[in-house]
Design a protein around this motif. Sequence first.
Motif, short mmCIF file in Angstrom:
data_model
loop_
_atom_site.label_atom_id
_atom_site.label_comp_id
_atom_site.label_asym_id
_atom_site.label_seq_id
_atom_site.Cartn_x
_atom_site.Cartn_y
_atom_site.Cartn_z
N THR A 96 0.84 -1.20 0.00
CA THR A 96 0.00 0.00 0.00
C THR A 96 0.88 1.25 0.00
OG1 THR A 96 -1.64 -1.27 1.23
CG2 THR A 96 -1.92 1.11 1.18
N ASP A 148 -6.77 -2.13 -3.56
CA ASP A 148 -5.99 -2.77 -2.50
C ASP A 148 -6.67 -4.09 -2.11
OD1 ASP A 148 -3.93 -3.04 -0.79
OD2 ASP A 148 -4.34 -1.25 0.39
N GLU A 149 -5.89 -5.01 -1.59
CA GLU A 149 -6.43 -6.30 -1.13
C GLU A 149 -7.28 -6.96 -2.22
OE1 GLU A 149 -5.47 -6.95 2.01
OE2 GLU A 149 -4.96 -4.94 2.73
#
Length: 496
Positions: A96, A148-149
């Motif tokens: 991140t 993200d993720e």
Amino acid sequence: MDLENTLLTWLPIVFFGIVILLLLYTLRFMPRAKPAPVVRGSQVDVSWDDVAGLDEAKEELVEVVEFLRDRKRFEKLGARVPRGILLHGPPGTGKTLVAKAVASASGANFYSQSASSFVEMFAGLGAARIRKLFEEARKHAPSIVFIDELDAVGTARIGGGFHREHDQTLNQLLVELDGFNARDEVVVMAASNRLQDLDPALLRPGRFDRQVLVAAPDVAGREAILRVHTRDKPLASDVDLGVIARQTAGLTGADLANLCNEAAIFAGRTSAQHIRQHDFDSAMDRIVAGLQQRRVVSEKEKRILAYHEAGHAVMSHLVGDLFPAQKATIVSRGQALGYTLNTSTEDRYMHTREEFVDLMKVFLAGRAAEEIVFGRITNGAANDLERVTAIARSMVFEYGMSDVAPSRTMRADNYALSEETKRLRDSAQARLTDHAYEESKRLLQKHRAALDRVASALLEKETLDRSELQALLADTVPESHSSETVGTVRALPMRD
Ligand code: ADP
Ligand code: MG
Ligand code: ZN
């Protein structure tokens, strides 16, 4: 009008009125595809200076930054700059962080969303959010979409379950990735801890086809990370970040950031002016206790790991670099302990019998080194053994490369085999493996000095690249009996 009549007229009207009110009330609280929050890259408060180590990842991303800053320069040269970049690596290694640094360096608009926010109870809503996100990003180009993720929507569908929402969301993402045209100044980045579980459709050319490893830090990386996170902290003169880096094998950037913060808190309690080594020690005790699965690798484990990986590296040199070691490392990368062998199992039918034996020797050398040096073996070699078994099986069952007449072992149909033939096959396979293991041990014993040299270098630096390995093994003469090799060589990461 009597009472009965009044009720008959009014009751349905009141009833419907209530229903409509209720409906309006629920609709108000239905989630809607909200526009994604946008941040100007220049307002992102992370810069490259906050990212320590990760030089390879930085290098790969520099061109993305340049592209976003000055697309014309690349267009003039007819260059195709990657649009879909997947950052992958263990949790807490700075994925991140890296994405934010790219946004900030490029100055582009930054649309950052966690994929879990696409997973909605209401079918189709996740897909709508993705559509909206990309629409906005295109409108305000140049921009970066960061998901993200990614695992939350991108993991491969397992079993026959009917996950309609999940599929719709994933499909919409694929549609958006495919929908770019050459003029779009939008770069899509994503982060994932589980590259191997992602739906392969996401990794196809034109989608997330550039994969950047954000690896767990080695000793130099850890020291650099400690330096970043103590930048604005007053350290006492007894603090040696190099020593702390050495003691923290196995910790990620997030763990180390946490360590520095805890140390400052410990120091603050005693109202000291500086953070002392003692505070770091206390912080370490607390952090290590808090880490359940990932723990600090002990000195003893490190030694075993170093000899194991050194075994692989020395053997791949000894068999004539037919399968050259690109890198040896004792830094754990997710579940896979580090060692990279350059070879191809896809072209294995083009290899000779000797080459297969050599390859088995390389895979078995980790275990052999452990046995030679420590007199026993650990479970760290399980994956190596799987690979060796697979090679030996193919040699006996498919290629007729064993010491038993091919006609007696190479029947494709398992059911038609007699018990005796099965035994014959199994023992031929075992003989091949045993032979390779004995050879591996014999060679490593003979070249014990080289083994020690590579192992100590690994203990010292934790990662050795190809040129460092070559330098360490420059005087070690290969013992290859392998002849010419055919076929292309592809990178194949070896798991332990
Ligand atoms: P990931 O996304 O890979 O799980 P993060 O980027 O969220 O990890 O990292 C969490 C925090 O850990 C960061 O905000 C930063 O403080 C620290 N950190 C992680 N990796 C690094 C690094 N390479 N350099 C400096 N700090 C790091
Ligand atoms: Mg993250
Ligand atoms: Zn191994």
